[in-house]
Design a protein around this motif. Structure first.
Motif: not given
Lengths: 221, 459
Positions: A55, A98, B14, B18, B355, B357-358, B360-365, B367, B452, B455-456
């Motif tokens: 990352m 959500y 998604l 949202e 959004r 954090s969300e 950032g998370l998507m990056r980690a996942l 996406l 990201a 953020v994370l």
């Protein structure tokens, strides 16, 4: 070798100050390893974790995972590589507010091509494994802290990664939930995955096979 | 096992979740877009409907003007034809009003005695008949001589006539006066009264017997003391073989100095003659009527000119109004678009903050940027499409109620089609989608560029 970090350096520039988060850090992880990195806040543990998790590109040094150099890849390729091989567990959970528990776990598959996505039965199996079956339709805000973290671990495990990176996973948990989380990390390593746990909690670090210390960006045994 | 009944989570899923979660933000953005779409649709539709309405009004006005002109034209044409017919009838009633006489005839003699002493050859009549003369019609060669009717001790004017000779280059016309057949006699009204004659009665004139074939009605002229017999008989009885006294003619209805024109034309054909005109008051009346016709035609021309000018004035006024409306729209539409862009962009940035954090998370996942961009702009597309569609429907409803109050004779569907509002109703939602995408682009772009890792780490 599953993960190899060689001579990593990372410097953050904060206004006029420069903070060296990683100083010539090297680390190797193979399948089944459970390594804890312990150190005070601001010592560079999270930076090490994110760098290992593809990352955060280091300023210098080399990251190699499963024989590939992720930072040499295109960003989208690297993202796909990450989705397939790495799972993250965060102290703040980072659950999507959500989406319900089931969907939050499902969300881990969004980074994979449709053909490679995990089935709903795999999600259900994970929810059962983490005692979240009855919470499947609940939003994160309706969960306890321990449930949120378990949900977070379930999500990290959905794509059956090779490497699990956990950043203070027990930081917000009570003792009972901490034990559950650490047991799951242990189970993951025993099943052939590698775990890199970053924590400042000595008790949590004791769960690992190997404990490394991090101080001002320097990693030592 | 949890029975979620869930399907695979997709990017669209998604986005929808949202929207459901942050519905007020979505509704606010949709409302802003709907308001803008309603305003743009309304102003554009009004302009189109006004344009259509103007065309319709002007078309109706043009039809009315043309109909009015046509009615006037028909009236003038009818009046003209009637006038022409009246004049023709008057001229016919009056009989021949042109007299072609030998040049040395004393006109006073004709007026005093009703007879003429000088003669001209009968061939003059034939020459005129074979000429291309245009100013006169109905040629009638005659002998006119005042004689004593010895059998009745009465002075009468004897007219020898053979009937009209046609003008060869013209179509054959119905004769004004029938020829008097040999052995027959037409008598004037005074003679008839004095001698108590009757139609069919046999009389003797200069030792020759005639049958009265017709009695002329009273004319108040020398004709009342005249009688008409066959030309050949008259020539023989009066010793005037192949001679005539005059050629009677009827002038054509023509404008300008008629008599001069007739004299000029006849002088060219028959140099040894003179032309006199009788009954000029009737001609004057005919001229007055011709003048009336001319005035009517001038009035018609004025009606035409005035009608067309009014039409042009109306068109100009309407076009000016349309231009003003168009100018207003040119200011209004960009302002509304800019304002909506600002609102949508502000909401997009606010949404991005929520959004962070969300994302950032998507990056980690795992996406990629494209997927994250798709998720963010997918919402913008939905806002644009929904807002655009609602706005168009709202604008259409408002315009419909307003227009139908003004033009109750036309259905809304008819106005919709005539003003081509379908294209507007289609392009406005498309434009709104583009608008929301463009307005959200900066926020979305910033989202995919954010670090990201930072953020994370929660820093």
């Amino acid at each position: 070798m599953l993960l190899s970090l060689e001579g990593l350096n990372k410097v953050y520039t904060l206004t006029s100050n420069k903070v060296q988060a990683l100083r010539d850090v090297s680390l190797e992880l193979k399948e089944g390893d459970f390594v804890a990195v312990q150190g005070p806040s601001g010592s560079g543990k999270s930076t090490l974790l994110l760098t290992a998790g593809t990352m955060l590109a280091p300023d210098s040094g080399r990251v190699c995972m499963l024989g590939e150099a992720p930072y040499a890849m295109h960003a989208n390729q690297r993202a796909a590589f990450r989705a397939k091989n790495i799972g993250f567990v965060f102290q703040q959970f980072h659950l999507v507010p959500y989406l319900n528990v089931f969907e939050n776990v499902q969300a881990a598959s969004l980074g994979l091509p449709i053909s490679s996505r995990m089935t709903n039965s795999k999600v259900e199996q994970l929810l059962e494994q983490f005692s979240l079956t009855s919470r499947g339709r609940h939003l994160p805000s309706q969960l306890s802290v321990g449930e949120r973290q378990r949900c977070c671990i379930a999500r990290a495990l959905l794509n059956e990664p090779k490497l699990l990176l956990a950043d203070e996973p027990s930081g917000s948990l009570d003792q009972s939930n901490t034990q559950i989380v650490l047991q799951e990390l242990r189970r993951f390593s025993e099943s052939g995955g590698a775990v890199l746990l970053v924590t400042h909690d000595s008790a949590a670090a004791q769960s690992a096979d190997r404990i490394l210390q991090m101080q001002e960006g320097v990693l030592s045994c | 096992m949890v029975n979620t009944g869930a399907s695979q989570l997709t990017l669209l899923g998604l986005v929808l979740r949202e929207i459901q979660f942050r519905k007020w933000s979505f509704l606010l953005a949709t409302f802003a877009v709907a308001a803008a779409a309603a305003l743009i649709f309304g102003s554009d539709a009004l302009l189109r409907v006004d344009r259509w309405s103007t065309e319709r009004f002007l078309h109706q006005k043009q039809v009315e003007t043309e109909r009015s002109i046509q009615v006037h034209e028909e009236l003038v044409a009818t009046a003209g034809a009637k006038l022409q017919d009246t004049v023709r009838k008057q001229m016919l009633t009056l009989g021949f009003n042109i007299l072609i006489l030998p040049k040395d005839v004393d006109v006073a003699e004709l007026h005093m005695d009703g007879s003429i002493s000088a003669t001209m050859p009968y061939s003059y009549a034939e020459k005129l008949s074979n000429s291309n003369i245009v100013t006169v019609n109905h040629l009638l060669p005659t002998i006119t001589k005042r004689v004593r009717w010895p059998e009745h001790e009465l002075d009468v004017v004897v007219n020898g006539t053979r009937g009209e000779i046609p003008i060869m280059h013209r179509a054959l016309k119905q004769p004004m006066l029938d020829a008097v057949a040999p052995g027959q006699m037409v008598v004037g009204s005074t003679i008839q009264q004095k001698l108590k004659l009757e139609q069919g009665q046999k009389v003797t004139l200069l030792g020759r017997e005639f049958t009265i074939s017709k009695i002329q009605p009273e004319r108040g002229s020398i004709d009342d003391m005249s009688l008409w017999i066959d030309l050949a008989a008259a020539q023989e009885m009066l010793g005037m073989q192949n001679l005539i006294h005059a050629i009677l003619a009827l002038e054509c209805e023509c404008s300008g100095d008629r008599i001069s024109e007739i004299r000029r034309e006849i002088a060219e054909i028959l140099p040894g003659t003179q032309v006199i005109e009788r009954y000029s008051q009737a001609v004057t009346r005919a001229e007055a009527r011709t003048e009336s016709k001319r005035a009517a035609e001038e009035a018609l021309a004025m009606v035409k000119t005035e009608g067309l000018a009014t039409l042009a004035r109306d068109r100009g006024r309407r076009m000016e109004l349309l231009q003003q409306q168009r100018t207003l729209n040119r200011t209004l539409e960009p302002t509304v678009i800019l304002l909506t862009c600002c609102i949508v962009a502000a909401l997009a940035f606010h949404n991005l903050r929520q959004r962070k954090s969300e994302i950032g998370l998507m990056r980690a996942l795992g996406l990629g940027s494209n997927k994250i961009l798709g998720a963010l702009l997918g919402k913008a597309v939905l806002v644009g499409a929904l807002g655009g569609t609602i706005g168009v429907a709202l604008g259409a409803a408002i315009i419909a109620s307003r227009i139908l109050r003004m033009q109750s004779s036309v259905s809304w569907l008819e106005i919709w089609n005539a003003a081509s509002l379908t294209s507007t109703a289609v392009w406005i939602p498309v434009m709104m989608i583009l608008l929301t995408v463009v307005a959200s682009w900066l926020a979305a772009f910033q989202a995919i560029r954010q670090d990201a890792a930072v953020v994370l780490q929660g820093d």
